[in-house]
Design a protein around this motif. Structure first.
Motif, PDB file in Angstrom:
ATOM      1  N   ARG A 283       4.770 -12.736   2.177  1.00 49.30           N
ATOM      2  CA  ARG A 283       4.907 -11.974   0.946  1.00 49.30           C
ATOM      3  C   ARG A 283       3.566 -11.655   0.295  1.00 49.30           C
ATOM      4  N   ASP A 284       2.586 -12.558   0.400  1.00 47.10           N
ATOM      5  CA  ASP A 284       1.315 -12.369  -0.308  1.00 47.10           C
ATOM      6  C   ASP A 284       0.293 -11.596   0.512  1.00 47.10           C
ATOM      7  N   ALA A 285       0.410 -11.587   1.840  1.00 49.87           N
ATOM      8  CA  ALA A 285      -0.593 -10.924   2.671  1.00 49.87           C
ATOM      9  C   ALA A 285      -0.510  -9.412   2.483  1.00 49.87           C
ATOM     10  N   SER A 286      -1.689  -8.765   2.498  1.00 49.49           N
ATOM     11  CA  SER A 286      -1.736  -7.309   2.366  1.00 49.49           C
ATOM     12  C   SER A 286      -1.374  -6.647   3.695  1.00 49.49           C
TER      13      SER A 286
ATOM     14  N   ASP B 271       0.790 -15.542   4.846  1.00 51.94           N
ATOM     15  CA  ASP B 271       2.009 -15.596   4.055  1.00 51.94           C
ATOM     16  C   ASP B 271       2.705 -14.234   4.116  1.00 51.94           C
TER      17      ASP B 271
ATOM     18  N   ARG C 293       5.335  -7.475   9.402  1.00 49.37           N
ATOM     19  CA  ARG C 293       5.373  -8.527   8.387  1.00 49.37           C
ATOM     20  C   ARG C 293       6.400  -9.609   8.741  1.00 49.37           C
TER      21      ARG C 293
END
Length: 450
Positions: free
Chosen positions: A83-86, A81, A71
């Protein structure tokens, strides 16, 4: 090479360095006519991440790098992103970067080398694929999988067979981990349900204790208010009334102490009552289970008594010359029944009943006095085999079942060795069921092997 149009200098008279003279002491050619030295390098080197087979990237990324590390690195080379990406998107993009072989693949390779430098140095000692597999097997036994997996996949001696073996073993380990996780999840769900139930019970107890505490505090506050009022009144009265006020004040204090004792007593009684309720619930469950077993046994014994009574009535009618075709034991007419185990007294009575009904009862005591070898010889040609489970040894019962299944002979266990159990079984078996047994098929029975 063509001979130059000039005479070469005699280099033996020159003072040359040790690098220009061979160890044999022969004359060497002039440096201008000597070809440049080509350094011979070892062509075997560690493989780059982008050079590996695309099917290996997913296992390498997923095993050797954590999601937290990916990450931080993957968004630098993609539009994701942080923070938003799984986690799945991060993993998928990391695999794509490794396949593309660009700057992202180089960064991933560098990160893996930095993390597992010690494992790479340890695996560098392997000089062939056999030694490499030995190091890999040792890592599997120790559970140190990620460093060993990266060092093996990029090792110069990692052949296709070596990589396929490591990939397959890692794949099977993932299945084992998944199965263990599923079992842990089931246990976690059960523990969470139990935890929720205990929390609810504790909350009820806390609510009750809080209510009792509030009542006690209210009582104490009321008594303190009364004490304050009485104390104020005492200060206003004459000394003649001091004795009465003191007595009333002492009475209130005793009342307050008594209230505290009652609260403590009720709390201990409540806890003891809860414990007794739990014990009574367990005892009630045990009693229900015992009652169910007793009812089932009573039902079986009732059916046995009914069958025995019907057989007695039928025998009495038979003695009076009545028609016995509908008798309870008429279904055994013309049938050969083998009875294994039991007691001598009941066995003799059973033999008389079956003989009176027109059947043939062959009795074998299961090896007490009769040889067990005769048991297998008595079964071929039988229509049905019966044995009481309370009066037969396990060896005879196992032999009996095995031979009956081999020769396709119907066998039935009895609850006890009593006459009632046998009569109830004969009455329960439908006559058409016994008729289907008919003549048994030709037996392939062997006196030696059964």
């Amino acid at each position: 090479m063509h001979t130059p149009p000039f005479r070469l200098a005699d280099t033996t008279r020159l003072k040359l360095s040790g690098d220009d003279i061979a160890d044999t002491g022969l004359r060497v050619a002039d440096p201008c006519c000597t070809p440049a030295k080509v350094a011979v390098q070892n062509t075997r080197r560690r493989a780059r991440l982008a050079e590996l087979d695309g099917n290996l990237h997913c296992s390498i990324i997923g095993t050797c790098l954590s999601t937290h590390e990916l990450r931080k690195l993957v968004p630098k080379f993609t539009g994701l992103d942080r923070r938003d990406a799984s986690d799945l998107e991060i993993h998928h993009c990391a695999v794509e970067l490794a396949i593309d072989g660009g700057a992202g693949a180089k960064a991933l390779h560098k990160l893996l080398d930095e993390h597992y430098a010690a494992a790479i140095r340890r695996f560098d000692k392997a000089d062939d694929d056999v030694a490499l597999l030995a190091l890999w097997d040792e890592a599997l036994r120790n559970g140190d999988i990620p460093p060993a997996y990266w060092a093996l996949m990029t090792h110069p001696y990692a052949t296709l067979h070596v990589r396929q073996k490591a990939f397959g073993e890692l794949h099977m380990l993932s299945h084992l981990v998944g199965a263990a996780n599923r079992a842990d999840i089931r246990r976690l769900v059960a523990l969470e349900a139990e935890n929720a139930e205990l929390k609810e019970k504790v909350e009820r107890q806390q609510s009750r204790l809080q209510e009792i505490s509030m009542q006690r505090d209210a009582t104490i506050a009321a008594l303190n208010a009364q004490i304050a009022q009485l104390t104020e009144l005492a200060t206003r009265r004459t000394p003649a009334g001091d004795a009465g006020l003191e007595a009333e004040l002492q009475h209130l204090r005793e009342k307050l102490t008594d209230a505290d004792q009652r609260v403590a007593l009720h709390t201990s009684r409540r806890e003891a009552a809860e414990q007794r309720v739990q014990q009574e619930q367990g005892a009630a469950a045990a009693l229900r289970k015992s009652r169910d077993q007793a009812l089932a046994q009573l039902k079986v014994m009732q059916s046995e008594c009914d069958a025995l009574e019907q057989a007695t009535v039928d025998a009495a009618e038979d003695l009076n010359g009545a028609d016995t075709r509908r008798a309870s034991l008429a279904s055994v007419r013309g049938k050969r029944i083998v009875y294994v185990g039991g007691r001598p007294g009941s066995n003799a009575a059973l033999k008389r009943l079956v003989g009176a009904a027109g059947g043939d009862l062959v009795v074998h005591d299961g090896g007490v006095e009769d040889r067990k070898g005769l048991l297998a010889a008595a079964l071929p040609g039988a229509n049905i085999v019966v044995f009481p489970v309370d009066c037969i040894d396990h060896d005879s019962m196992n032999t009996l079942k095995r031979v009956c299944e081999r020769h396709q002979i119907d066998y039935h266990p009895l609850r006890t060795a009593s006459v009632a159990s046998f009569v109830e079984l004969m009455a329960r078996l439908h006559p058409e069921h016994l008729a289907q047994l008919g003549n048994p098929p030709a037996s392939a029975f062997c006196l030696r092997h059964g």
